[in-house]
Design a protein around this motif. Structure first.
Motif, PDB file in Angstrom:
ATOM      1  N   THR A  59     -13.235   6.327   1.272  1.00  0.00           N
ATOM      2  CA  THR A  59     -13.348   5.193   2.194  1.00  0.00           C
ATOM      3  C   THR A  59     -12.155   5.162   3.137  1.00  0.00           C
ATOM      4  N   ALA A  60     -11.276   6.162   3.010  1.00  0.00           N
ATOM      5  CA  ALA A  60     -10.089   6.214   3.862  1.00  0.00           C
ATOM      6  C   ALA A  60     -10.496   6.601   5.285  1.00  0.00           C
ATOM      7  N   PRO A  61      -9.924   5.913   6.248  1.00  0.00           N
ATOM      8  CA  PRO A  61     -10.210   6.290   7.640  1.00  0.00           C
ATOM      9  C   PRO A  61      -9.703   7.703   7.920  1.00  0.00           C
ATOM     10  N   LEU A  62     -10.380   8.425   8.773  1.00  0.00           N
ATOM     11  CA  LEU A  62      -9.988   9.782   9.106  1.00  0.00           C
ATOM     12  C   LEU A  62      -8.567   9.818   9.660  1.00  0.00           C
ATOM     13  N   THR A  63      -8.150   8.781  10.370  1.00  0.00           N
ATOM     14  CA  THR A  63      -6.795   8.756  10.922  1.00  0.00           C
ATOM     15  C   THR A  63      -5.751   8.774   9.806  1.00  0.00           C
ATOM     16  N   GLU A  64      -6.053   8.151   8.680  1.00  0.00           N
ATOM     17  CA  GLU A  64      -5.117   8.173   7.547  1.00  0.00           C
ATOM     18  C   GLU A  64      -4.957   9.601   7.033  1.00  0.00           C
ATOM     19  N   PHE A  65      -6.047  10.346   6.954  1.00  0.00           N
ATOM     20  CA  PHE A  65      -5.999  11.740   6.531  1.00  0.00           C
ATOM     21  C   PHE A  65      -5.167  12.559   7.517  1.00  0.00           C
ATOM     22  N   GLU A  66      -5.386  12.366   8.787  1.00  0.00           N
ATOM     23  CA  GLU A  66      -4.639  13.102   9.807  1.00  0.00           C
ATOM     24  C   GLU A  66      -3.144  12.790   9.714  1.00  0.00           C
ATOM     25  N   ASP A  67      -2.795  11.525   9.472  1.00  0.00           N
ATOM     26  CA  ASP A  67      -1.390  11.138   9.329  1.00  0.00           C
ATOM     27  C   ASP A  67      -0.747  11.835   8.142  1.00  0.00           C
ATOM     28  N   LEU A  68      -1.452  11.882   7.047  1.00  0.00           N
ATOM     29  CA  LEU A  68      -0.943  12.531   5.848  1.00  0.00           C
ATOM     30  C   LEU A  68      -0.765  14.043   6.074  1.00  0.00           C
ATOM     31  N   LYS A  69      -1.715  14.633   6.776  1.00  0.00           N
ATOM     32  CA  LYS A  69      -1.654  16.063   7.052  1.00  0.00           C
ATOM     33  C   LYS A  69      -0.418  16.399   7.894  1.00  0.00           C
ATOM     34  N   GLU A  70      -0.085  15.541   8.839  1.00  0.00           N
ATOM     35  CA  GLU A  70       1.075  15.771   9.697  1.00  0.00           C
ATOM     36  C   GLU A  70       2.384  15.672   8.919  1.00  0.00           C
ATOM     37  N   GLN A  71       2.396  14.860   7.869  1.00  0.00           N
ATOM     38  CA  GLN A  71       3.620  14.680   7.078  1.00  0.00           C
ATOM     39  C   GLN A  71       3.954  15.914   6.256  1.00  0.00           C
ATOM     40  N   TYR A  72       2.958  16.714   5.951  1.00  0.00           N
ATOM     41  CA  TYR A  72       3.184  17.872   5.079  1.00  0.00           C
ATOM     42  C   TYR A  72       2.960  19.120   5.850  1.00  0.00           C
TER      43      TYR A  72
END
Length: 72
Positions: A59-72
């Motif tokens: 149920t996580a917004p795609l933007t949350e996934f993108e933010d997490l991906k950028e952190q790592y």
């Protein structure tokens, strides 16, 4: 002799498969005949595995996934 177990969650859905050295007596561990990842996401009810799979839905917004991906 090794034993194989499917680990089920609170909804009786398999979330993992393990190879263990001996017998395990836990309600969330179901002995299976082979080490097979095909059990994952299947539901165990009344001593039988479902034909269909119950994969989790995010149920996580795609933007949350993108933010997490950028952190790592």
């Amino acid at each position: 002799m090794a034993k194989y177990y499917a680990q089920i969650n609170e909804n009786n859905i398999c979330i993992g498969i393990s190879q263990l050295a001996g017998v395990v007596a836990q309600s969330n561990m179901i002995e299976v005949p082979v080490l097979d990842s095909d059990y994952i996401w299947r539901k165990y009810e009344n001593g039988q595995w479902s034909a269909g799979k119950y994969e989790p839905q995010t149920t996580a917004p795609l933007t949350e996934f993108e933010d997490l991906k950028e952190q790592y």
